[in-house]
Scaffold this motif. Sequence first.
Motif, PDB file in Angstrom:
ATOM      1  N   ILE A   1      -4.632  -8.125  -3.505  1.00  0.00           N
ATOM      2  CA  ILE A   1      -3.454  -8.967  -3.339  1.00  0.00           C
ATOM      3  C   ILE A   1      -3.109  -8.969  -1.865  1.00  0.00           C
ATOM      4  CG2 ILE A   1      -1.014  -9.252  -3.896  1.00  0.00           C
ATOM      5  CD1 ILE A   1      -1.616  -7.722  -6.516  1.00  0.00           C
TER       6      ILE A   1
ATOM      7  N   GLU B   1      -0.381 -10.315   0.848  1.00  0.00           N
ATOM      8  CA  GLU B   1       0.971 -10.856   0.986  1.00  0.00           C
ATOM      9  C   GLU B   1       1.406 -10.773   2.438  1.00  0.00           C
ATOM     10  OE1 GLU B   1       2.897 -12.428  -1.128  1.00  0.00           O
ATOM     11  OE2 GLU B   1       1.605 -12.161  -2.860  1.00  0.00           O
TER      12      GLU B   1
ATOM     13  N   VAL C   1       6.663  -8.209  -3.914  1.00  0.00           N
ATOM     14  CA  VAL C   1       5.433  -7.923  -4.647  1.00  0.00           C
ATOM     15  C   VAL C   1       5.792  -7.199  -5.940  1.00  0.00           C
ATOM     16  CG1 VAL C   1       3.283  -6.613  -4.639  1.00  0.00           C
ATOM     17  CG2 VAL C   1       4.001  -7.799  -2.583  1.00  0.00           C
TER      18      VAL C   1
ATOM     19  N   TRP D   1      -5.049  -1.890  -7.723  1.00  0.00           N
ATOM     20  CA  TRP D   1      -4.915  -3.074  -6.890  1.00  0.00           C
ATOM     21  C   TRP D   1      -5.038  -2.643  -5.436  1.00  0.00           C
ATOM     22  CZ3 TRP D   1      -1.759  -1.857 -10.892  1.00  0.00           C
ATOM     23  CH2 TRP D   1      -1.599  -2.791 -11.908  1.00  0.00           C
TER      24      TRP D   1
ATOM     25  N   LEU E   1      -3.532  -3.709  -2.020  1.00  0.00           N
ATOM     26  CA  LEU E   1      -2.460  -4.527  -1.462  1.00  0.00           C
ATOM     27  C   LEU E   1      -2.652  -4.587   0.049  1.00  0.00           C
ATOM     28  CD1 LEU E   1       0.176  -6.109  -1.914  1.00  0.00           C
ATOM     29  CD2 LEU E   1       1.405  -3.928  -1.686  1.00  0.00           C
TER      30      LEU E   1
END
Length: 189
Positions: free
Chosen positions: A40, A42, A48, A132, A134
């Motif tokens: 992910i 961002e 988030v 995940w 990030l």
Amino acid sequence: MQILTTGGMEDSSKYWGINRTFYLICCIFWTFSPAEGNTISEVVGSKVILHCNNESISTLIQLTWKKNGDNLFSFNTQKPLHVSEEALSLKINMSLSVSRLYALVIERVQKSHTGNYTCETNTAKGPWEKTWELIITEESENRNILVIAVAVVVPCLCCLIFLIAFIVLQRVYKQRTENRVHSPTAEMV
């Protein structure tokens, strides 16, 4: 006998030529298709939410959120929520709502939030985990324009390559068909 061998060779090369082209087209589409990762990306300041969406979450016994292997939150149905110092310093929250699937919530991400986040659950059906990656980046208008340009150009190039390959194959097929009609072996038969 020799005519059959030559004809057989031409048919097999035609067969393999089409298969190679099909393989090449499949490779091109596979290369440019989106990856099935849990990465992910961002921009600093955005919100988030990572959902711990285990199908058997309703029979939860224990849930743990980790960042780069270090515990952030530990939740047991029999004990109160344990929040680590790192979670407090990073201003990371965990939803205790089953409907939000015990989500990890970061209201305004910063560069310091970059890392690998793991949700580990222990349910009546057994252990489960999901990770995940990030990645937090600085907002850049030039980057947004580049992403849009790449998103437009790559599919167009794929279509163009497919179209060129299709046209070349049609011409080769047509030329081979014409050569068969005008070849001396065809007149002998």
